[in-house]
Design a protein around this motif. Sequence first.
Motif, mmCIF file in Angstrom:
data_model
loop_
_atom_site.group_PDB
_atom_site.id
_atom_site.type_symbol
_atom_site.label_atom_id
_atom_site.label_comp_id
_atom_site.label_asym_id
_atom_site.label_seq_id
_atom_site.Cartn_x
_atom_site.Cartn_y
_atom_site.Cartn_z
ATOM 1 N N GLY A 173 5.954 6.711 -3.733
ATOM 2 C CA GLY A 173 5.367 5.390 -3.294
ATOM 3 C C GLY A 173 5.050 4.765 -1.412
ATOM 4 N N LEU A 174 6.838 5.427 -0.848
ATOM 5 C CA LEU A 174 6.844 5.010 0.212
ATOM 6 C C LEU A 174 6.189 5.647 1.130
ATOM 7 N N GLU A 175 5.996 6.995 0.817
ATOM 8 C CA GLU A 175 5.119 7.788 1.625
ATOM 9 C C GLU A 175 3.182 6.898 1.284
ATOM 10 N N LEU A 176 3.236 7.143 0.505
ATOM 11 C CA LEU A 176 1.822 6.748 -0.257
ATOM 12 C C LEU A 176 1.656 4.862 1.323
ATOM 13 N N CYS A 177 2.579 4.071 1.269
ATOM 14 C CA CYS A 177 2.372 3.307 1.797
ATOM 15 C C CYS A 177 2.016 3.488 3.152
ATOM 16 N N ASP A 178 2.865 4.080 3.692
ATOM 17 C CA ASP A 178 3.005 4.763 4.918
ATOM 18 C C ASP A 178 1.416 5.282 5.419
ATOM 19 N N ASP A 179 1.117 5.674 4.459
ATOM 20 C CA ASP A 179 0.329 6.493 4.275
ATOM 21 C C ASP A 179 -1.371 5.500 4.729
ATOM 22 N N VAL A 180 -1.062 4.758 3.546
ATOM 23 C CA VAL A 180 -2.201 4.115 3.846
ATOM 24 C C VAL A 180 -1.736 2.572 3.653
ATOM 25 N N PRO A 181 -1.699 1.577 5.064
ATOM 26 C CA PRO A 181 -0.961 0.636 4.489
ATOM 27 C C PRO A 181 -1.143 -0.686 3.476
ATOM 28 N N ALA A 182 -3.260 -0.786 4.029
ATOM 29 C CA ALA A 182 -3.502 -1.354 3.723
ATOM 30 C C ALA A 182 -3.517 -1.263 1.503
ATOM 31 N N LEU A 183 -2.938 -1.124 0.992
ATOM 32 C CA LEU A 183 -3.169 -0.698 -0.297
ATOM 33 C C LEU A 183 -3.622 -2.457 -0.975
ATOM 34 N N ASP A 184 -4.213 -2.203 -2.039
ATOM 35 C CA ASP A 184 -4.479 -3.489 -3.339
ATOM 36 C C ASP A 184 -3.923 -2.932 -4.319
ATOM 37 N N ALA A 185 -3.900 -1.687 -4.239
ATOM 38 C CA ALA A 185 -2.956 -1.641 -5.919
ATOM 39 C C ALA A 185 -3.546 -0.070 -6.389
ATOM 40 N N VAL A 186 -1.848 0.023 -6.539
ATOM 41 C CA VAL A 186 -1.690 1.481 -7.332
ATOM 42 C C VAL A 186 -2.018 1.589 -8.790
#
Length: 187
Positions: A173-186
């Motif tokens: 999740g940390l990597e995902l948030c770094d890659d796509v900072p404006a996530l609405d949902a995972v």
Amino acid sequence: MNPTTSLSLTNLRYVAQRIAPNVMRTPTIRWPVPADVGGSHSDVFIKLELLQRTGSFKARGAINVIQTLLNEHDNEHDDETPFPGVTAFSAGNHAIATAYAARMLGVSAKVVMPRTANVFRLENVKAYGAQIELGDTISELIQIVNDIQRSEGRALVHPFEGLGTVQGTATVGLELCDDVPALDAVI
């Protein structure tokens, strides 16, 4: 404060750095959603953990747990007392991850798997050097793991519980948030 005792963002970044030599930072890609499926305003990103060295995210937690266990062992034993190794129970991904993590960190592993486990997964566990015990039901697998812990002193690397497992898994999740900072949902 020990940086491995919480789920704070600072601690998760520490864990990500600590496990980095043994796990891949997997790519996150944008999936071109067809307009008739998601509409023109949908962006979907996929984190490709299937490219992880063991084929799943499970290596992250297993590496973190075993590193933590080794640090605790070293802190408690000033002498040459050997680390007794680890054990785990799983039908596949976690078994492979634990065998891999043990090999990378130089400890022995004994993994308990169902007799019905996929041959490919059994062979992967063996290829990483872990011993395999077989059982028939989940309750039997857990009993065998408990017996191994009691008789051999091995530490359990749990497939989904425990702070170390959660921290390692959270690095996805940390990597995902770094890659796509404006996530609405995972999902």
